[in-house]
Motif scaffolding. Sequence first.
Motif, PDB file in Angstrom:
ATOM      1  N   ARG A 365       0.824  -1.205   0.000  1.00 10.08           N
ATOM      2  CA  ARG A 365       0.000   0.000   0.000  1.00 10.08           C
ATOM      3  C   ARG A 365       0.863   1.262   0.000  1.00 10.08           C
ATOM      4  NH1 ARG A 365      -4.400  -0.714   4.681  1.00 10.08           N
ATOM      5  NH2 ARG A 365      -5.129   1.269   3.790  1.00 10.08           N
ATOM      6  N   VAL A 366       1.996   1.215   0.706  1.00 11.16           N
ATOM      7  CA  VAL A 366       2.897   2.371   0.705  1.00 11.16           C
ATOM      8  C   VAL A 366       3.469   2.607  -0.687  1.00 11.16           C
ATOM      9  CG1 VAL A 366       5.126   3.215   1.531  1.00 11.16           C
ATOM     10  CG2 VAL A 366       3.502   2.222   3.146  1.00 11.16           C
ATOM     11  N   ILE A 367       3.974   1.543  -1.313  1.00 11.16           N
ATOM     12  CA  ILE A 367       4.589   1.686  -2.640  1.00 11.16           C
ATOM     13  C   ILE A 367       3.550   2.070  -3.673  1.00 11.16           C
ATOM     14  CG2 ILE A 367       5.799   0.422  -4.464  1.00 11.16           C
ATOM     15  CD1 ILE A 367       7.096  -1.258  -2.238  1.00 11.16           C
ATOM     16  N   ARG A 368       2.361   1.500  -3.572  1.00 11.86           N
ATOM     17  CA  ARG A 368       1.296   1.810  -4.539  1.00 11.86           C
ATOM     18  C   ARG A 368       0.889   3.270  -4.431  1.00 11.86           C
ATOM     19  NH1 ARG A 368      -4.370  -1.586  -5.405  1.00 11.86           N
ATOM     20  NH2 ARG A 368      -5.075  -0.418  -7.231  1.00 11.86           N
ATOM     21  N   ARG A 369       0.704   3.757  -3.215  1.00 10.83           N
ATOM     22  CA  ARG A 369       0.311   5.156  -3.048  1.00 10.83           C
ATOM     23  C   ARG A 369       1.417   6.095  -3.507  1.00 10.83           C
ATOM     24  NH1 ARG A 369      -3.653   6.382   1.957  1.00 10.83           N
ATOM     25  NH2 ARG A 369      -5.046   4.602   1.759  1.00 10.83           N
ATOM     26  N   SER A 370       2.653   5.707  -3.249  1.00  8.36           N
ATOM     27  CA  SER A 370       3.761   6.526  -3.718  1.00  8.36           C
ATOM     28  C   SER A 370       3.760   6.604  -5.241  1.00  8.36           C
ATOM     29  CB  SER A 370       5.080   5.943  -3.214  1.00  8.36           C
ATOM     30  OG  SER A 370       6.180   6.663  -3.718  1.00  8.36           O
ATOM     31  N   ALA A 371       3.483   5.467  -5.903  1.00 13.73           N
ATOM     32  CA  ALA A 371       3.428   5.453  -7.368  1.00 13.73           C
ATOM     33  C   ALA A 371       2.264   6.276  -7.896  1.00 13.73           C
ATOM     34  CB  ALA A 371       3.316   4.015  -7.871  1.00 13.73           C
ATOM     35  N   GLU A 372       1.200   6.438  -7.090  1.00 12.54           N
ATOM     36  CA  GLU A 372       0.035   7.217  -7.488  1.00 12.54           C
ATOM     37  C   GLU A 372       0.233   8.711  -7.250  1.00 12.54           C
ATOM     38  OE1 GLU A 372      -2.728   6.431  -8.930  1.00 12.54           O
ATOM     39  OE2 GLU A 372      -2.799   4.239  -8.859  1.00 12.54           O
ATOM     40  N   GLY A 373       1.350   9.094  -6.659  1.00 13.82           N
ATOM     41  CA  GLY A 373       1.632  10.515  -6.467  1.00 13.82           C
ATOM     42  C   GLY A 373       1.402  11.033  -5.068  1.00 13.82           C
ATOM     43  N   HIS A 374       1.101  10.154  -4.098  1.00 10.67           N
ATOM     44  CA  HIS A 374       0.905  10.602  -2.717  1.00 10.67           C
ATOM     45  C   HIS A 374       2.250  10.955  -2.087  1.00 10.67           C
ATOM     46  CE1 HIS A 374      -3.363   9.054  -2.072  1.00 10.67           C
ATOM     47  NE2 HIS A 374      -3.047   8.650  -3.289  1.00 10.67           N
ATOM     48  N   SER A 375       2.244  11.950  -1.240  1.00  7.48           N
ATOM     49  CA  SER A 375       3.456  12.332  -0.529  1.00  7.48           C
ATOM     50  C   SER A 375       3.697  11.377   0.632  1.00  7.48           C
ATOM     51  CB  SER A 375       3.348  13.765  -0.006  1.00  7.48           C
ATOM     52  OG  SER A 375       2.337  13.851   0.992  1.00  7.48           O
ATOM     53  N   SER A 376       4.923  11.357   1.123  1.00  5.05           N
ATOM     54  CA  SER A 376       5.256  10.491   2.256  1.00  5.05           C
ATOM     55  C   SER A 376       4.448  10.875   3.488  1.00  5.05           C
ATOM     56  CB  SER A 376       6.762  10.564   2.555  1.00  5.05           C
ATOM     57  OG  SER A 376       7.515  10.093   1.456  1.00  5.05           O
ATOM     58  N   ASN A 377       4.224  12.173   3.689  1.00  2.00           N
ATOM     59  CA  ASN A 377       3.453  12.627   4.855  1.00  2.00           C
ATOM     60  C   ASN A 377       2.015  12.134   4.788  1.00  2.00           C
ATOM     61  OD1 ASN A 377       5.416  14.062   6.331  1.00  2.00           O
ATOM     62  ND2 ASN A 377       5.256  15.802   4.957  1.00  2.00           N
ATOM     63  N   SER A 378       1.390  12.243   3.630  1.00  2.00           N
ATOM     64  CA  SER A 378      -0.006  11.808   3.506  1.00  2.00           C
ATOM     65  C   SER A 378      -0.111  10.291   3.663  1.00  2.00           C
ATOM     66  CB  SER A 378      -0.577  12.238   2.152  1.00  2.00           C
ATOM     67  OG  SER A 378       0.111  11.594   1.082  1.00  2.00           O
ATOM     68  N   ILE A 379       0.864   9.554   3.157  1.00  2.00           N
ATOM     69  CA  ILE A 379       0.860   8.098   3.319  1.00  2.00           C
ATOM     70  C   ILE A 379       1.020   7.739   4.792  1.00  2.00           C
ATOM     71  CG2 ILE A 379       2.073   5.964   2.739  1.00  2.00           C
ATOM     72  CD1 ILE A 379       2.914   7.261   0.112  1.00  2.00           C
ATOM     73  N   SER A 380       1.918   8.450   5.465  1.00  2.00           N
ATOM     74  CA  SER A 380       2.149   8.194   6.883  1.00  2.00           C
ATOM     75  C   SER A 380       0.882   8.401   7.701  1.00  2.00           C
ATOM     76  CB  SER A 380       3.264   9.107   7.397  1.00  2.00           C
ATOM     77  OG  SER A 380       3.420   8.995   8.794  1.00  2.00           O
ATOM     78  N   LYS A 381       0.155   9.481   7.421  1.00  2.00           N
ATOM     79  CA  LYS A 381      -1.076   9.766   8.161  1.00  2.00           C
ATOM     80  C   LYS A 381      -2.167   8.754   7.841  1.00  2.00           C
ATOM     81  CE  LYS A 381      -0.660  14.772   8.868  1.00  2.00           C
ATOM     82  NZ  LYS A 381      -1.301  16.090   8.624  1.00  2.00           N
ATOM     83  N   ALA A 382      -2.336   8.449   6.558  1.00  2.00           N
ATOM     84  CA  ALA A 382      -3.429   7.567   6.148  1.00  2.00           C
ATOM     85  C   ALA A 382      -3.237   6.148   6.665  1.00  2.00           C
ATOM     86  CB  ALA A 382      -3.545   7.564   4.627  1.00  2.00           C
ATOM     87  N   LEU A 383      -2.010   5.644   6.651  1.00  2.00           N
ATOM     88  CA  LEU A 383      -1.748   4.256   7.050  1.00  2.00           C
ATOM     89  C   LEU A 383      -1.300   4.143   8.500  1.00  2.00           C
ATOM     90  CD1 LEU A 383       0.093   2.909   3.868  1.00  2.00           C
ATOM     91  CD2 LEU A 383      -2.350   2.935   4.393  1.00  2.00           C
TER      92      LEU A 383
END
Length: 621
Positions: A365-383
């Motif tokens: 999910r982290v790698i997929r969201r990163s590939a979709e253009g999400h920032s590290s901060n937004s991924i950190s908060k969401a997951l």
Amino acid sequence: MDSLDWAEKLNDVIERISSVTKKAYVAYFAEYLVESALVPNLCLSDIDVPAAQHNVDANVITQHEADRIIEALNASQHSKASLGKIIFLLAFYTGLRRNEIAGLQFKDVYHYNDRNHTLHVRPNRYRLLKSKESSRNIPIDVLIPKDLLEVFMEYLFTAKTKFMAEDTSIFPHFEQSDIEEAFSFLTNVLKGVTGDESIRFHHCRHSFCNWMVVQLYYNELTNKEDIAFLNHHYFSEQRSHELNQRLGITRYSRKKFWAIATLLGHASPATTAASYFHLSDFLRRNLFANHVASEASLRRVWGQRISTDPFGRVTPKANFSQRLLRTMPTQSAVALHTEVFDIQTLEKPKSRKPEDDLSLELCWRVIRRSAEGHSSNSISKALELSLNTVQLIIETEAHLTERLLSNSKYQARSSLNYENLNQPNISVLGVLIRRYTESEVKLKKAVQLPMLYSCIESFIGAKDSLIRTDNKDMALTLLRFLKLMEVGFFEIKVKWYMANISVTDAKELTPYLAHVDYWIKAIVKNVELPKDSIQLVVPKQLERFKQQFEDRATTVCSDDGRFIRYNSPGTISIHFKQTKFHSDQRKSPETLPSMPRRTKAFVSFLRLVKTYWTVKEEKSE
């Protein structure tokens, strides 16, 4: 029904009841549902019933307070703050009900010429609507301020991942419990910013109704600069004109309240005026009862030495001031609530997942969201992962990508080749991840995982990244690993390549045949694969000796491996082939089954597993 559905149904009942006394019975019923544990998660503050029997529940959030609510949500470190912000935009600026927001789908947002954006509210598989009037179209391009509309559109763009269906919820990465937590957190923010403990989420809808009335009648209002809550950039003649034009309403139309009732999903303006509109006294005085007494009439009472201001209020000379103060009621200035609200008071303790809870699914999910253009901060908060963990996963995957196909002229693509994965590939990858998660304990006990670390360097780019190696320990460990995963719609095939040498006597093949016997014994006995999963590839110049190999396993004559350097006990290639496909569902029974073939999902899966193991090792050091 869940607690959100119960709250909406009870509010719908309340809207149909005109008697305040009878509305109280709905509140008693709601309390019974909670106390009897029939609906334990029902929040009584979401029930739109006045606290006092004859009081009107007329809480309205101003535009100034809305700005401060958004600022508080932006500053919050709460894991659901970003989700709460999107919910607030939809509730306050479009008047959507709670369950209508929770049930929105991507296809409900329609764009015309990238200018007119419309939100369709209709029943779907996530929620039903209370009546046919609740199905409506909301012009969000004239309701939501442009900067906030861009925030909403950006959220939709990043939330909808590759190949996600249009009928998917706009909150695809959140569970129902996450959405409920976001609603609860947002309600606490509303109370903190407004300073009103009686405020509820449903008052966002009330506020929308009142500000829509003001916006539609804005050009008819007088002395707007003296009214504190109208001194906001949300209100302007231009915005009022755009709204009226978008709704197809002329300046002197008598259908304005009908338009507002339609935006709210009410059957008639009667419900809107009775339960939602709380600025009637203000508009009545400003629009219809704005009578100013003449100075002649006032002088009969106050004398000749007075004057009046633009509002018709008496402004006496100095010697009349005491007399005026004795006869006129004391007026207190009305000020907006401006007390600074500290959002940190609502922050719950960081509920970051323990490092031991890092899973293969989370890495994906982290790698997929990163590939979709999400920032590290937004991924950190969401997951709810630490920022360091998110960055470590992304950096590790990027480093391993550089090592991939290191012996090939081809260059590997980043993010597990996510850009080139189609929808069936992603579905298969999801199945492989679930099978690994279910078998992880068994795999750790039965397989020496460090043996697999070099497999990532054995991919062959020219052959769709199949694995070809002469490292027998790594190869047998990988075969055992795939066997234990027990993926039903995959088959494992192994090819052994004979050296491309000149042979004049069959006796010269003895050491090579011994190598074949070694591989057959290891694969059949140790890995427990069937013997027919092994195929021997013999160069065409040795075709006359084919029978020597055929006696041991299935043999083909091909120059496929003629350029492979032979190292004892020989080179093998591992083929993990998919046997069932999405297209098979559309085939008739008489049609020949699909031929097994390799899939990009398998290569991405091995890369993901390697990334996961590397991250786990680095975090354990």
